[in-house]
Design a protein around this motif. Structure first.
Motif, PDB file in Angstrom:
ATOM      1  N   PHE A 128       0.831  -1.200   0.000  1.00  0.00           N
ATOM      2  CA  PHE A 128       0.000   0.000   0.000  1.00  0.00           C
ATOM      3  C   PHE A 128       0.869   1.254   0.000  1.00  0.00           C
ATOM      4  N   MET A 129       1.914   1.238   0.833  1.00  0.00           N
ATOM      5  CA  MET A 129       2.822   2.374   0.917  1.00  0.00           C
ATOM      6  C   MET A 129       3.504   2.630  -0.430  1.00  0.00           C
ATOM      7  N   MET A 130       3.929   1.547  -1.091  1.00  0.00           N
ATOM      8  CA  MET A 130       4.597   1.686  -2.391  1.00  0.00           C
ATOM      9  C   MET A 130       3.635   2.143  -3.480  1.00  0.00           C
ATOM     10  N   ILE A 131       2.384   1.688  -3.393  1.00  0.00           N
ATOM     11  CA  ILE A 131       1.395   2.042  -4.415  1.00  0.00           C
ATOM     12  C   ILE A 131       1.066   3.527  -4.377  1.00  0.00           C
ATOM     13  N   ILE A 132       0.869   4.085  -3.171  1.00  0.00           N
ATOM     14  CA  ILE A 132       0.461   5.500  -3.103  1.00  0.00           C
ATOM     15  C   ILE A 132       1.640   6.460  -3.231  1.00  0.00           C
ATOM     16  N   ARG A 133       2.860   5.922  -3.138  1.00  0.00           N
ATOM     17  CA  ARG A 133       4.021   6.816  -3.251  1.00  0.00           C
ATOM     18  C   ARG A 133       4.926   6.433  -4.428  1.00  0.00           C
ATOM     19  N   THR A 134       5.606   5.309  -4.300  1.00  0.00           N
ATOM     20  CA  THR A 134       6.579   4.909  -5.317  1.00  0.00           C
ATOM     21  C   THR A 134       5.909   4.591  -6.645  1.00  0.00           C
ATOM     22  N   ALA A 135       4.729   3.968  -6.596  1.00  0.00           N
ATOM     23  CA  ALA A 135       4.039   3.602  -7.834  1.00  0.00           C
ATOM     24  C   ALA A 135       3.511   4.828  -8.573  1.00  0.00           C
ATOM     25  N   VAL A 136       3.441   5.961  -7.892  1.00  0.00           N
ATOM     26  CA  VAL A 136       3.097   7.226  -8.559  1.00  0.00           C
ATOM     27  C   VAL A 136       4.368   7.892  -9.063  1.00  0.00           C
ATOM     28  N   ARG A 137       5.381   7.905  -8.228  1.00  0.00           N
ATOM     29  CA  ARG A 137       6.633   8.579  -8.562  1.00  0.00           C
ATOM     30  C   ARG A 137       7.338   7.924  -9.759  1.00  0.00           C
ATOM     31  N   ALA A 138       7.466   6.582  -9.724  1.00  0.00           N
ATOM     32  CA  ALA A 138       8.269   5.889 -10.739  1.00  0.00           C
ATOM     33  C   ALA A 138       7.731   6.062 -12.165  1.00  0.00           C
ATOM     34  N   PRO A 139       6.468   5.730 -12.438  1.00  0.00           N
ATOM     35  CA  PRO A 139       5.980   5.903 -13.815  1.00  0.00           C
ATOM     36  C   PRO A 139       5.928   7.365 -14.251  1.00  0.00           C
ATOM     37  N   LEU A 140       5.613   8.265 -13.289  1.00  0.00           N
ATOM     38  CA  LEU A 140       5.569   9.685 -13.631  1.00  0.00           C
ATOM     39  C   LEU A 140       6.973  10.202 -13.970  1.00  0.00           C
ATOM     40  N   MET A 141       7.948   9.812 -13.145  1.00  0.00           N
ATOM     41  CA  MET A 141       9.342  10.194 -13.402  1.00  0.00           C
ATOM     42  C   MET A 141       9.814   9.616 -14.738  1.00  0.00           C
ATOM     43  N   LEU A 142       9.460   8.378 -15.000  1.00  0.00           N
ATOM     44  CA  LEU A 142       9.840   7.726 -16.262  1.00  0.00           C
ATOM     45  C   LEU A 142       9.283   8.491 -17.455  1.00  0.00           C
ATOM     46  N   THR A 143       8.005   8.858 -17.368  1.00  0.00           N
ATOM     47  CA  THR A 143       7.347   9.548 -18.480  1.00  0.00           C
ATOM     48  C   THR A 143       7.912  10.951 -18.693  1.00  0.00           C
ATOM     49  N   VAL A 144       7.993  11.726 -17.597  1.00  0.00           N
ATOM     50  CA  VAL A 144       8.467  13.114 -17.713  1.00  0.00           C
ATOM     51  C   VAL A 144       9.929  13.159 -18.153  1.00  0.00           C
ATOM     52  N   ALA A 145      10.769  12.259 -17.551  1.00  0.00           N
ATOM     53  CA  ALA A 145      12.187  12.237 -17.916  1.00  0.00           C
ATOM     54  C   ALA A 145      12.368  11.840 -19.375  1.00  0.00           C
ATOM     55  N   ALA A 146      11.569  10.899 -19.861  1.00  0.00           N
ATOM     56  CA  ALA A 146      11.660  10.479 -21.263  1.00  0.00           C
ATOM     57  C   ALA A 146      11.256  11.621 -22.198  1.00  0.00           C
ATOM     58  N   VAL A 147      10.183  12.340 -21.848  1.00  0.00           N
ATOM     59  CA  VAL A 147       9.744  13.486 -22.671  1.00  0.00           C
ATOM     60  C   VAL A 147      10.824  14.565 -22.699  1.00  0.00           C
ATOM     61  N   MET A 148      11.385  14.863 -21.524  1.00  0.00           N
ATOM     62  CA  MET A 148      12.440  15.880 -21.451  1.00  0.00           C
ATOM     63  C   MET A 148      13.683  15.454 -22.215  1.00  0.00           C
ATOM     64  N   ALA A 149      13.986  14.142 -22.184  1.00  0.00           N
ATOM     65  CA  ALA A 149      15.137  13.641 -22.935  1.00  0.00           C
ATOM     66  C   ALA A 149      14.945  13.859 -24.430  1.00  0.00           C
ATOM     67  N   PHE A 150      13.725  13.662 -24.932  1.00  0.00           N
ATOM     68  CA  PHE A 150      13.434  13.905 -26.351  1.00  0.00           C
ATOM     69  C   PHE A 150      13.483  15.397 -26.672  1.00  0.00           C
ATOM     70  N   VAL A 151      13.055  16.217 -25.685  1.00  0.00           N
ATOM     71  CA  VAL A 151      13.047  17.667 -25.921  1.00  0.00           C
ATOM     72  C   VAL A 151      14.472  18.201 -26.049  1.00  0.00           C
ATOM     73  N   VAL A 152      15.353  17.789 -25.123  1.00  0.00           N
ATOM     74  CA  VAL A 152      16.713  18.354 -25.129  1.00  0.00           C
ATOM     75  C   VAL A 152      17.687  17.519 -25.954  1.00  0.00           C
ATOM     76  N   GLY A 153      17.479  16.185 -25.999  1.00  0.00           N
ATOM     77  CA  GLY A 153      18.450  15.318 -26.675  1.00  0.00           C
ATOM     78  C   GLY A 153      18.064  14.907 -28.070  1.00  0.00           C
ATOM     79  N   LYS A 154      16.820  15.223 -28.438  1.00  0.00           N
ATOM     80  CA  LYS A 154      16.331  14.912 -29.776  1.00  0.00           C
ATOM     81  C   LYS A 154      16.462  13.419 -30.077  1.00  0.00           C
TER      82      LYS A 154
END
Length: 578
Positions: A128-154
């Motif tokens: 439960f602790m991982m679902i409400i915290r880490t399970a939100v952070r990890a996929p969100l970080m993955l998505t945002v970091a990937a988008v930013m990588a495409f923005v700056v690194g093409k």
């Protein structure tokens, strides 16, 4: 299952909802920081002024502090929500068990229920602790970091796209191999807990039979089995780290190589040094997010077995149901068994009781004797509705026990069971289980009736003496007399003694029965005993054999007419007759 488990959140919904929102704020700050860092590096490379560097530095510090604030707040709300959720789950499980009938409890071993209330709840809490915290952070970080990588690194961001499937396949394979073994572990936990419980509970028996070595081997075998399963699981999960490190450093090397080549060959027109720095940071964020997702997957999958075990208890419905307009008061203490058949489970091939017909008038003293397994204890457990009859009916005060509210029925029936149980606490606290409002004078008067007052007062602390768990620091006879006093404090209409004077001498047994006759003449007294002397003066004696009533009568009548009774009587009084 998810809906049932989610109901345990209750008053912690606010913290449960706030935690993911705080994690979103933390992730956004962390993903903006590499972008600001890249601009700072590019500005320094272009020869900017000190004021510009200070501006970027202040901005970076501010973003880091905001990110830290979001993370700290999320940690606090997550801890509150997960701990509160675990508390509610334990509450629901414990209260559910309290409502079980004996037949429900028979389905679960004590050690299994303890494991479900501790280890299984802890596993679900972690998920439960991982679902409400880490399970939100990890996929969100993955998505945002990937988008930013495409923005700056093409186009260089495609390196991640190529490495992620390799990593995902490896982690998925590890999880698939480990999960079945994790599911098997919890049954081993039950086995280990059962070994510990039996050993501690039966310590005196173990020592008296010098079976310490056997018990050590049994515990060692259960512990070794558990260790082996966990070792196999950990060996499989150990591949997570090298796989993650390999993918992480491979992506960093590829990004560093291609970025450096593009920076040098094109003079910074396509990519610059700042972009190289941010791309390395984003690669770390993406791969760490994947690592966290793998941990979540492992923990949640491992917890599914715990979730199912918890829901097995929560889904279990008591076999004993109360009617809507249940009777709350019985007229007297009469007991009637009418064509009663009973078996402990529907799948049982043989009835524990068969064709029982018996009438006990209010105020009568009734003795029940019979060999081991003759059905004596089964018979009296139907009176207070610890079990329900399979066929026929049991009536108290002329009313079917199924028409009473359970509280009302059990308040007018006091049972001193064959296995006497005292709880950790003082003598007073144990006695007041019978009547929580009883004063000291009443306690002493009742204990005098039960022949317990003398030995209680002989101890320096008297009624404030502390009783260890299970009554380990009192003798069997003392324990029985305290339990009898506790039952008398209920002022019941029916008092049942299930072989509960077996550990006291015949003289004390006679004094207890005399006190019953003089002090509670209106109470129906049902005494199960192995000694004929304990029931010899009863108004009626019931002889049981193989779950059936073999004979009913007084002592003199049964001596003349019943072979079983005569055999028991003469075997116990042989020396006197000779």
């Amino acid at each position: 299952m998810i809906k049932k488990l989610a109901s345990g959140i209750r008053e912690y919904k606010k913290q449960t909802l706030i935690t993911p929102l705080l994690m979103i704020g933390e992730v956004c700050c962390e993903c903006i920081i590499p972008l600001i860092t890249a601009r700072l590096i590019n500005s320094i490379e272009a020869g900017c002024s000190m004021s510009q560097i200070t501006k970027y530095g202040v901005l970076l510090v501010a973003m880091a502090l905001v990110s830290l604030s979001f993370g700290a707040a999320a940690g606090r709300t997550c801890a509150t929500a997960s701990s509160g959720y675990a508390k509610n789950l334990r509450h629901d499980l414990f209260y559910k068990v309290q409502g079980f009938s004996f037949s429900n409890i028979d389905k679960f071993s004590t050690s299994s229920l303890v494991t479900r209330l501790t280890t299984d709840v802890n596993n679900v809490q972690m998920s439960f602790m991982m679902i409400i915290r880490t399970a939100v952070r990890a996929p969100l970080m993955l998505t945002v970091a990937a988008v930013m990588a495409f923005v700056v690194g093409k186009k260089l961001a495609w390196i991640f796209i190529c490495i992620i499937p390799v990593l995902a396949f490896g982690l998925g394979l590890v999880a698939c191999l480990a999960m079945p073994r994790f599911r098997a572990v919890f049954k081993k936990y039950d086995k280990l807990n059962n070994s510990v419980q039996e050993n501690i509970k039966g310590m005196r028996v173990v020592k008296s039979f010098v079976r310490e070595d056997y018990e050590k081997k049994k515990f060692g075998a259960a512990s070794e089995e558990l260790r082996h399963d966990f070792t196999v699981c950990e060996r499989i999960l150990a591949f997570n780290s090298p796989l993650m490190q390999s993918c992480m450093y491979t992506s960093m090397l590829l990004i560093s190589f291609f970025c450096s080549k593009l920076v040098v060959s094109l003079g910074g027109e396509y990519l610059d040094v700042g972009t190289l720095s941010s791309m390395i940071t984003y690669s770390m964020q993406i791969l760490m997010s994947l690592m966290m997702l793998s941990m979540i997957f492992v923990m949640v999958t491992m917890s599914v077995a715990s979730m199912k075990r918890i829901c097995e208890v929560l889904d279990e419905e008591s076999d004993i149901k109360e009617k809507e307009n249940a009777v709350t008061e019985g007229p007297d203490g009469s007991v009637d068994f009418e064509n009663v058949n009973f078996k402990y489970s529907k799948s049982a091939e043989k009835n524990a009781l068969e064709n029982i017909n018996l009438h006990i008038s209010s105020g009568q003293t009734v003795g029940i004797i019979g060999g081991t397994g003759s059905g004596k204890s089964s018979l009296i457990q139907l009176i207070s509705r610890l079990y329900d009859v399979t066929d026929g009916s049991v009536k108290v005060g002329g009313i079917d026990v199924r028409d009473y509210s359970l509280k009302a029925l059990r308040n007018q029936v006091a049972v001193v069971l064959q296995k006497n149980v005292l709880f950790s606490g003082t003598v007073k606290e144990n006695l007041r289980w019978g009547d929580e409002n009883a004063d000291d004078d009443e306690l002493q008067r009742i204990c005098a009736l039960a022949q317990a007052d003398e030995f209680i007062k002989a101890h320096p602390e008297k009624y404030d003496r502390f009783i260890e768990q299970g009554g380990a620091n009192v003798s069997g006879g003392q324990k029985q007399r305290i339990c009898i006093a506790r039952a008398l404090l209920k002022k019941p209409k029916i008092l049942i003694l299930d072989d509960s004077t077996s550990a006291v001498d015949t003289h004390t047994d006679a004094l207890i029965r005399k006190a019953f006759r003089e002090e509670i003449p209106g109470t129906t007294k049902i005494i199960i005993a192995q000694r004929i002397s304990s029931v010899q003066d009863a108004d009626m004696i019931v002889v049981m054999e193989n779950g059936c009533i073999d004979a009913v009568g007084t002592h003199d009548e049964l001596l003349k007419t019943n072979e079983i009774y005569k055999e028991v009587y003469y075997s116990q009084n042989k020396a006197g007759d000779e």
